[in-house]
Structure formats: structure tokens, C-alpha cells
Design an enzyme around this catalytic site. Structure first.
Site, mmCIF file in Angstrom:
data_model
loop_
_atom_site.group_PDB
_atom_site.id
_atom_site.type_symbol
_atom_site.label_atom_id
_atom_site.label_comp_id
_atom_site.label_asym_id
_atom_site.label_seq_id
_atom_site.Cartn_x
_atom_site.Cartn_y
_atom_site.Cartn_z
ATOM 1 C CG ASP A 284 -1.914 -1.110 1.043
ATOM 2 O OD1 ASP A 284 -2.194 -1.613 0.059
ATOM 3 O OD2 ASP A 284 -2.470 -1.326 2.359
ATOM 4 C CG ASP A 502 -8.234 -5.575 7.395
ATOM 5 O OD1 ASP A 502 -7.096 -6.095 7.179
ATOM 6 O OD2 ASP A 502 -9.212 -6.022 6.874
#
Length: 564
Positions: A284, A502
Site C-alpha cells: 500500500d 485491518d
């Protein structure tokens, strides 16, 4: 008209000039194995004043003729910033500079010299670059020669696929958490990656094994490979607050000295030389420089070069070890599957690899890390039409060029090879949470003639929107880790350990630098990145990386293939 370098009196230059010629005797660097007698020499000279300088760079090709373009690259030692260049196309990201051949001089025959120049500003010291590369080959001033026949050339100790024929390391801490859940023993023996997501976990904390402890445990298990997620860039994950890190946007020196260097030192211990160490590098990150520069932190990381230079440094340091395998993160199809994101994302990955000094420090790429994109959509492809309308026109696909992760990963690999990555690179796909089984999984294609209804009733990915990424309600365990499952795929892996959150559903103060992202809040109405849809997140989630029992149990219940 081509710009010409100024004369030595055009800007009040002093008579002082620094000259550096990089030859085999001048800079001690290791040349990569030559595939075509590669070699080069660079002469670098400057005329400088208090706050600026003009440089002349001459590169001589000592290897085989180059046709169709070349790229000269170097890293400044300080804060030098190029303001104008000539006889090449200059690109600077932080301290790293690439100069592509101009269209009128794209060829560089053996023995030929190309001379380019630039204006630049600086403050403090104006040290010359320590080394240069021509098309990824370090310029040492000589051509590597073949050893005598009685002395065979050194071979790279790495294997083509580190997962093939090897047993994976099972993290005992994850195994214990899984087995504490009802039925968790059915999956607790699967290898998962260990996340090195802050400096403290390298040595270990009161509740977390350190890197050396994991490697020792891998040896004790008789494992053939162990997987680690390298994840602590400055300004980390710039568009998602839940996974922000401890390092600020200007902390690249700390990233190098306090994070990457200690990891490389431990992984380089000779006791681990027979263990294949897989490093999944900075998820990411790079795609944010393509798609999310409207976010202030992402814009900053693009401007200061922190992501590109940080990843380049990590690839170089970790790739120098003979038993390590760097897999660079390549997002997922629901992020960069559109043509406008696909090519530019590959390009910025190449830029980061070149920042390492040698693109061969990248052994492969991984897609879908910690995400939920379906491995395959069994009931339609991107070429499917419904009553004459392409599924690409549906709300779900939204003109994306891919509808599942496998086809995306294979296509993205082809693109990466086409722009300069090694043809031998392989792909990994994180299948830890993309199974999408259970009662909600379709069992046949829809018979609807409306394209939106057809896609929504046929797709196995049951998310509300493909941009939803946090603790997805209804997800299941995907394919179990296994090597070489499809063409160009080195392995299906569980990079994100199932059961690790997450991000928190509400704000939870913590000392790990992890923020609260509304995409993890099931009451949120969404934003422009998910089409202003609900995020589809489970409630009651802890901070990212912490154990989330309810999610783990749901992942097992919705596993596909189902658990026995």
C-alpha cells in the site's frame, strides 16, 4: 533547439571546480553479473558557487552497443536539486536522478560517450555522487571478464521459486491464537507472514517475538522458507489512517538506519543461509503516488521521494543477501486495474527498483495483500456481455479491465516484464481472506438480462464496493498456501494472517502510531474512493494487527474451498 550548457562565466562562477572520474580504481563497487559484457565509465565535473552549481556528466559505454535508448542514474549525497538539464530527459525523486537518452541520441555504440549537463541548487556540502549506473549496470570503468574455464562463473544461490519443494514457517504465536478458537486447528498449520510493522518488533516486545526469534523457530521447525512483511515506510500507507505508522514523512534516515539496517543484519546472519527468506516489501505504498496524490500525505511522499528512495534502499540492502527473495507489493485489481492506473503504477515500481541500483533485486511481486478481491470470478469474465452490454459497464466493474485477481496478476506481470523487469519474475497472490464461500456464494450465473443485476447476482466477491478494504463482513478464507498454482504465479500465500484486524471500528488510543479510519466503521457512509457506499466492515474490531476473534470465526465459516 537543444539547450546548451553555460560558459564558466555566465553566472559568476568561481574558478574552483571539483572533478570526479569513476573508474575501477576510483570507486569500490561490485558489478552485477554481465549478460552481455556490460561496462561503463563516468566523468563528473562541477563549477559551483554559494548556492548552486553547473555539472557536466560524460558516460562512456564500454560494453556491447546500446540501441533504442539508455538511462543513466545516480543518487546525490545531499540536498542537491536539479533545476534545468540538457542532452537528456531528467527525472529526480528525492536524492535519486534518472536521465533518459534524448530522442536524437538514443544509441550508444561501444566506446561512444554521451555528455549531458544540468543546473542545480544546494545548501551545505556538494559532494559528488558515489556511483552511477547505465541501464542498471554500475559504472566501474571496466568490463567484467569471464573467469578461466577451470573456474566456473559464480552462480546466484537463489532458486527460481522459493516456495517450490519447501515447507513454510508456521508462526507459533499465530498458531496458538488460531487454535484457541473453536475449529481453529483445521487451519493453524498453514504458513503465514510475520509483519515487521514498527521498529520495536525487530527485536521483539513483551508480547511479540522478534525477527531473530522467528528465524530461529523456523530452523527448529525444519522450514524451508519464512515470510516477512517489510512495512514501516515514512508516511506509511498515506491514504488510510488505520495503518499509518510510527515514522513521519521526513523520517527516511530513521527508516534506513533504525529499521532496514537491523533487519538486514539479522537476516544476513550465516546461521540462516540455508533458509529461504521471503520479504514482502512495503504494501500500500507506491500505487498511492499514482492514485491518491489528492491526499496531502501522499502528495508529500511523491514530492520528497520518500517511498521510492525508501523502497529502493530496502531492495538493495535485503537483496544483497544470497538467500533473500524480495517481492514488491503490486496492489490489487480493484485499485490499479483501470488503464489509467495500470501502466503508471508499473512505471513507479520500476522507478523504485532502479533506485536500488539493480532491478534484479526484485524477485517478484505480490497482489491482493491484506485485501479481499476474489481470486477468480467463475461465472463471468471481463469479456462477458449481457443483452449486448459489456459487464465493464456495470456499477460493480465500473470500466475496470479486470474482474478478478488471478487474471490481473498475470497481466500485470506481463506489463512489468515489458518495461524492464527481469523475465523470470514471479507473482504471489494473498488468498488469506478472499474465499467468499458460505451461503451467500452464488452457485451459477444469473439469468438476468440487466447487466447490473447479472453481475451482482453472479459475482462471488460479495463486498458492497470493490474499494472496501477493512474487516469485510461475509469474507472467508481463500485458497490454502501452495506453490506454483497457475502460470506465472510462484504461490498462493497467506500474507495477512487471518484473524488479525485491518483497523479499529472506533478510535482506540495506542502507542503504535495506528489511527482510526472511518472505512473501518460500519456506520460510515463512505467517501469518493468507494463511491460513497457503506464500508461493509465488521463491528467491534481492534487496532490493525490485533487479534479479532469474531472475524477469524467468520473467515472459517465462509472459507472457500470449504474447510473439512
Amino acid at each position: 533547439m537543444r539547450p546548451r550548457p553555460p560558459t564558466s562565466t555566465s553566472r559568476g562562477l568561481t574558478a574552483a571546480a571539483a572533478v570526479l572520474v569513476l573508474t575501477a580504481a576510483g570507486v569500490a563497487v561490485a558489478a552485477p553479473p554481465a549478460s552481455a559484457a556490460a561496462g561503463c565509465r563516468v566523468s563528473y565535473s562541477v563549477n559551483q558557487w554559494d548556492t548552486g552549481f553547473t555539472a557536466s556528466v560524460a558516460v562512456t559505454n564500454l560494453g556491447d552497443p546500446i540501441t533504442g535508448g539508455w538511462t543513466l542514474a545516480w543518487d546525490f549525497a545531499g540536498n542537491q536539486r536539479i533545476t534545468q538539464g540538457w542532452n537528456g530527459t531528467f527525472t529526480q525523486a528525492g536524492q535519486h536522478v534518472d536521465v533518459a537518452a534524448p530522442p536524437y541520441a538514443s544509441a550508444l555504440p561501444t566506446g561512444a560517450t554521451a555528455t549531458l549537463g544540468f543546473h542545480a541548487g544546494y545548501s551545505g556540502a556538494n559532494a559528488a555522487p558515489a556511483s552511477f549506473t547505465l541501464d542498471g549496470t554500475r559504472c566501474t570503468g571496466s568490463v567484467p571478464t569471464d573467469p578461466p574455464p577451470s573456474d566456473p562463473p559464480p552462480t546466484d544461490p537463489r532458486v527460481d521459486n522459493p516456495y517450490a519443494g519447501a515447507r513454510g514457517y508456521v508462526n507459533p504465536q499465530w498458531k496458538a491464537r488460531a487454535e484457541a478458537e473453536p475449529g481453529g486447528g483445521r487451519v493453524s498449520g498453514n504458513p503465514t507472514a510475520v509483519w515487521l510493522d514498527r521498529i520495536a518488533v525487530i527485536q521483539g516486545t513483551s508480547d511479540t517475538m522478534g525477527l531473530r526469534a522467528h528465524l530461529d523457530a523456523a530452523l527448529a521447525q525444519g522450514a524451508g522458507y519464512a515470510q516477512f512483511v517489510i512495512y514501516n515506510l515514512p508516511g506509511r500507507d498515506c491514504s488510510a489512517l488505520a495503518s499509518n505508522g510510527e515514522l513521519g514523512v521526513n523520517d527516511l534516515p530513521r527508516y534506513k538506519a533504525e529499521y532496514i539496517d537491523p533487519i538486514a543484519a539479522i537476516q544476513g546472519d550465516p546461521k540462516y543461509r540455508d533458509l529461504r527468506i521471503v520479504n514482502i516489501v512495503e504494501i500500500d505504498s507506491l500505487p498511492n503516488l499514482v492514485t491518491n496524490t489528492n491526499v496531502a500525505t501522499c502528495a508529500t511522499m511523491k514530492q520528497n521521494g520518500g517511498y521510492v528512495q525508501g523502497i529502493g534502499y530496502a531492495l538493495r540492502k535485503l537483496g544483497a543477501l544470497g538467500n533473500t527473495y524480495n517481492y514488491l507489493d503490486a496492489a490489487h485489481h480493484g485499485w490499479i486495474g483501470w488503464d489509467s492506473n495500470f501502466g503508471p503504477s508499473a512505471d513507479v515500481m520500476l522507478e523504485a527498483a532502479r533506485a536500488s541500483g539493480d532491478v534484479r533485486t526484485v524477485h517478484g511481486f505480490i497482489t491482493n495483500t491484506a485485501n479481499y478481491s476474489a481470486l477468480t470470478e467463475p461465472y463471468f469474465t471481463v469479456a462477458t456481455t449481457v443483452n449486448g452490454t459489456s459487464v465493464r459497464q456495470s456499477r460493480w466493474v465500473d470500466w475496470n479491465s479486470y474482474v478478478d485477481e488471478l487474471s490481473f496478476a498475470q497481466a500485470f506481470r506481463r506489463r512489468l516484464v515489458s518495461i524492464g523487469f527481469d523475465p523470470g519474475i514471479g507473482m504471489l497472490i494473498d488468498t488469506s481472506r478472499n474465499g467468499w464461500g458460505g451461503a451467500a456464494r452464488p452457485t451459477a450465473a444469473s439469468t438476468s438480462t440487466d447487466v447490473n443485476t447479472f453481475v451482482d447476482r453472479s459475482r462471488v466477491d460479495r463486498r458492497i464496493h470493490a474499494g472496501n478494504w477493512c474487516n469485510q463482513d461475509g469474507a472467508g478464507l481463500g485458497e490454502r498456501p501452495r506453490p506454483a498454482p497457475a502460470a506465472d504465479i510462484d504461490a498462493y500465500v497467506w500474507a495477512k494472517p487471518p484473524g488479525e484486524s485491518d483497523g479499529s471500528s472506533t478510535l482506540i488510543p495506542n502507542d503504535e502510531g495506528k489511527g482510526f479510519d472511518r472505512m473501518c466503521d460500519p456506520t460510515y457512509a463512505g467517501n469518493e474512493r468507494n463511491g460513497h457506499n457503506p464500508p461493509g466492515a465488521l463491528s467491534g474490531a481492534p487496532i490493525s494487527g490485533a487479534w479479532f476473534s469474531a472475524q477469524f470465526r467468520q473467515l472459517m465459516a465462509n472459507a472457500y474451498p470449504p474447510l473439512s
